[in-house]
Write an enzyme that holds these catalytic residues in place. Structure first.
Site, short mmCIF file in Angstrom:
data_model
loop_
_atom_site.label_atom_id
_atom_site.label_comp_id
_atom_site.label_asym_id
_atom_site.label_seq_id
_atom_site.Cartn_x
_atom_site.Cartn_y
_atom_site.Cartn_z
N ALA B 243 0.84 -1.20 0.00
CA ALA B 243 0.00 0.00 0.00
C ALA B 243 0.87 1.25 0.00
O ALA B 243 0.46 2.30 -0.46
CB ALA B 243 -0.91 0.00 1.22
N GLU B 246 2.83 1.69 -4.25
CA GLU B 246 2.06 1.67 -5.50
C GLU B 246 1.11 2.87 -5.59
O GLU B 246 1.02 3.55 -6.61
CB GLU B 246 1.29 0.35 -5.56
CG GLU B 246 0.37 0.20 -6.74
CD GLU B 246 0.95 -0.65 -7.86
OE1 GLU B 246 2.03 -1.25 -7.69
OE2 GLU B 246 0.31 -0.69 -8.92
N SER B 248 1.03 5.90 -3.80
CA SER B 248 1.63 7.24 -3.88
C SER B 248 2.29 7.45 -5.23
O SER B 248 2.24 8.54 -5.79
CB SER B 248 2.66 7.43 -2.77
OG SER B 248 2.05 7.38 -1.52
N CYS B 358 -7.63 4.92 5.23
CA CYS B 358 -6.22 4.59 5.00
C CYS B 358 -5.30 4.87 6.20
O CYS B 358 -5.25 5.98 6.72
CB CYS B 358 -5.73 5.40 3.80
SG CYS B 358 -3.99 5.15 3.44
N GLU B 367 4.28 13.03 1.43
CA GLU B 367 5.00 12.70 0.19
C GLU B 367 4.50 13.52 -0.98
O GLU B 367 5.28 14.07 -1.76
CB GLU B 367 4.82 11.20 -0.14
CG GLU B 367 5.60 10.26 0.77
CD GLU B 367 5.28 8.79 0.48
OE1 GLU B 367 6.03 7.94 0.98
OE2 GLU B 367 4.29 8.48 -0.21
#
Lengths: 67, 409
Positions: B243, B246, B248, B358, B367
């Site tokens: 998680a 992939e 981000s 999430c 990020e």
């Protein structure tokens, strides 16, 4: 007009959204990330942030009560 | 007769219109209209769960304790055949348990993702995006922004945070991609799972023997203390790894493309790049507009639930299309417009909503904030190196993304 924050702690899933939106009013416990209400009756100028924090809380654990 | 009835339900997920790839599929989006009744869709195994796409319905249902995420229940609308197969063997995790068990597990794994801990990583993420852009700008043009920037940023961050070696990144990236793909066969999924399991298992052994300052060492400590089983710790580490990069990576690539196609918005972002609050709102709007999880979040009703005059019966599967809700005009005015200053962008469901929202959302936000801020300021004349229609999308995963994004400057 004043307001206070009601926090239903058992519901909290520690997503931290309240801390991101209103960092002066909320924090997270170091050990598990559960929210801490730093000030249950914040000043009026923080109301927008507090309402946004309550709106985005994914666990619906925050309520703004006006008095 | 049976065929006729089945044909009344649209296939889900629905293909996107390739001439307008950011737009939500019309047959799903139309169900967000005020007068549209709650409908059903047909998924890969032929079953016909309910489709909940209106923002208000989702907001209410995702905090409703009568909707369960227990994927071992008969009738659960599994995402893929692979997920359906693995459900029987998956230990209790935050991704398949309801409260109160979920609350206990989530509080246990939440620690590395608190706002304080993630904010402490921000300076490292800032230097990382800076270094990657230095390298890119010193290299040849055109370049694939996915390989040069979008993928390395989250992969380096998550491998560093977990404490697994970045040298194994190709295995991680390939296996992760397979495990979230709707096209992968059970054999391919099993092989990918074995590759990841091998790396994660070896890393866990190392952390048990010699703890370091990373998330896998924290999980290893929980195992040692008897608070978590080794199987749980391994599954959780694998889930964080998959998680963590992939999704981000998809957001950075797609976000860059969306900005290039909306030059006024790109200019706006550059003009507010030194105002963290405005950059944060801009990222929320990109999350809303793109909503990369385009195959819905899945639940099953544990009791009858009435939604707008329709009753979802106990045992019925429910698919909540968060992408459609994020394009619900009743919630987001002119939803098809990318508006990086949108006032209520933050209320989107791109990370889901409810107790299962999430776990890594704060990390993803930091990020994305740092990646886009650096990209628009360091590469002010960024441009597509191919016609927009030739950019290749990857739609087969749980989240969609780009295969590559050729850019120049």
């Amino acid at each position: 007009m004043t307001y206070r924050i009601e926090f239903d702690e058992p519901k909290c899933v520690a997503a931290g959204q309240c801390v991101m939106v209103a960092p002066d009013v909320f924090d997270q416990r170091d050990e598990d990330g559960v929210a801490i209400v730093l000030d249950e009756t914040p000043s009026e100028d923080l109301l927008d942030e507090v309402e946004e924090a309550a709106a985005v809380c994914p666990a619906a654990a925050l309520r703004v009560v006006r008095s | 007769m049976t065929d006729t009835i089945l044909d009344d339900y649209p296939l889900y997920p629905s293909p996107r219109d390739l001439s307008c790839p950011f737009a939500q599929p019309e047959n799903v989006l139309s169900t967000t209209r005020e007068d549209a009744p709650l409908g059903k869709v047909r998924i890969w195994d032929g079953s016909t769960p309910w489709l909940v796409s209106k923002y208000a319905d989702q907001h209410a249902l995702l905090t409703d304790p009568r909707l369960s995420i227990d994927e071992t229940r008969e009738g659960y609308p599994h995402m893929t055949r692979g997920r359906s197969e693995s459900a029987k063997h998956t230990p209790p995790l935050i991704t398949n348990t309801d409260a109160p068990e979920h609350t206990r597990l989530r509080r246990m794994v939440n620690l590395p993702f608190t706002v304080k801990r993630i904010e402490a990583l921000r300076p490292r993420i800032q230097s990382l995006v800076g270094e990657l852009l230095d390298e890119m700008l010193a290299g040849p043009r055109p370049v694939d922004l996915v390989q040069a920037f979008a993928l390395p940023v989250p992969t380096i961050v998550i491998t560093d945070m977990l404490g697994v070696s970045y040298d194994n990144r190709e295995d991680f990236q390939h296996a992760s991609h397979t495990l979230v793909s709707h096209d992968a066969t059970p054999d391919e999924s099993a092989a990918a799972g074995a590759v990841l399991g091998g790396h994660i298992g070896a890393a866990m052994q190392a952390k048990l023997a010699e703890p370091a300052d990373d998330v896998m060492s924290e999980l290893a400590a929980l195992v040692k203390a008897g608070e978590m089983s080794p199987h749980e710790a391994l599954t959780m580490s694998t889930a964080i790894l998959i998680a963590g990069h992939e999704t981000s990576a998809s957001m950075i690539g797609l976000g860059a493309l969306a900005l290039l196609q909306n030059p006024d918005q790109l200019d706006y972002l550059r003009s507010v790049a030194d105002e963290p609050k405005k950059v944060a709102v801009a990222v929320e709007e990109l999350l809303r507009y793109l909503t990369i999880v385009h195959t819905g979040v899945r639940r099953i009703a544990s009791e009858d639930i009435e939604v707008g005059g329709t009753v979802i019966k106990a045992g019925d599967g429910v698919v909540l299309d968060v992408a459609a809700a994020n394009w619900d005009a009743a919630r987001f005015a002119v939803p098809e417009r990318l508006d990086l200053a949108r006032g209520n962008a933050r209320t989107h469901h791109a990370f889901g909503y409810g107790a299962h929202q999430c776990l890594g959302q704060t990390l993803a936000r930091v990020e994305l904030q740092e990646a886009f801020r650096a990209l628009v300021t360091r590469v002010p004349d960024l441009a597509l190196a191919v016609p927009a229609a030739e950019v290749e999308f990857a739609f087969e995963g749980v989240a969609y993304g780009l295969r590559s994004l050729p850019v120049t400057w």
